[in-house]
Design an enzyme around this catalytic site. Structure first.
Site: not given
Ligand code: F6R
Length: 250
Positions: A136, A143, A67, A138
């Protein structure tokens, strides 16, 4: 889903890097799906250490990221493009033109998602996808409530996701409201998936993931339907799951 239980963030990072290195050794022209955020930083550090010491080559590797924010230029230190260079690409021998991130200049640029799908197809699909998980549930920036059949597309970030990521920005208003994210259906086409889960903040969602049915309210639950998913989770992340009655542990 296979679960590898590790002690700590450091151990998770080592184990994940070992799996990635093995993948590259087995198939030097692997297509790696990469994630950003806090979780994979240690994994990337281990890849860099290995590259420096053992010279594992990334000359033929191709990478596709999950992303990118909409509204941040590539040279903005908060962009994922910048993150990937800082955390990994600048420190290994991967040619820049073999590293891809989805990108869209505005929320109106709907063809950006389709183009990224075509790109992944043209590379032959993803061999190994690294994922983190949002508090959450995702995956990517898909989401809760996102259709499991979603392709890569422009998505609105949940307020809780913006708040979780605000730590990288000086103020909340700077956190983008939209991103372009690899779709759930795209992620599911990866041949192998590694989900990294670390820290006490992820303990509730990891517990839910093991106890819930597959449902769109918890995007990561779709991984239960994938034939080759490995979760690497540390003790803090496993803390609730290990206590809960009827868990996979009891
Ligand atoms: C990042 C992504 C997100 C993260 C998730 C966890 O490229 O796609 O899904 O993996 O938000 O983020 P952290 O690792 O910062 O807790």
């Amino acid at each position: 889903m296979k679960l590898i239980e590790v002690q700590s963030y450091d151990e998770m990072s080592k184990v994940a890097a070992e799996i990635m290195i093995e993948q590259i050794k087995t198939k030097p022209n692997s297509v790696l799906g990469l994630a950003t955020g806090g979780t994979p930083i240690g994994t990337y550090q281990n890849l860099i250490k290995d590259f420096t010491k053992n010279k594992t080559s990334y000359e033929k590797v191709m990478t596709v990221n999950l992303d990118e924010y909409i509204g941040l230029e590539k040279d903005n230190p908060q962009s994922y493009s910048y993150y990937m260079k800082e955390q990994l690409f600048n420190h290994i021998n991967i040619p820049e033109n073999q590293t891809y991130l989805p990108s869209a200049k505005s929320v109106e640029e709907e063809e950006a998602g389709r183009n990224y799908e075509k790109l992944i197809d043209s590379l032959g699909g993803i061999d190994l996808q690294i994922l983190g998980i949002g508090e959450n549930g995702h995956i990517g920036f898909n989401e809760p409530g996102t259709s499991f059949s979603s392709p890569t597309s422009i998505v609105k970030l949940a307020e809780s996701t913006r708040e979780a990521n605000a730590r990288y920005f000086t103020k909340m208003e700077e956190v983008p409201t939209h991103a372009i994210s690899m779709g759930i259906s795209t992620i599911m086409k990866s041949r192998k998936i590694i989900l990294l889960v670390s820290g006490v903040k992820k303990a509730p969602i990891l517990n839910q993931l093991f106890h819930t049915d597959v449902k769109e309210d918890l995007p990561a639950s779709i991984l239960k339907k994938h034939p080759d998913v490995t979760i690497i989770a540390d003790q803090e992340a496993l803390s609730i799951l290990k206590e809960s009655k009827g868990s996979v542990y009891s």
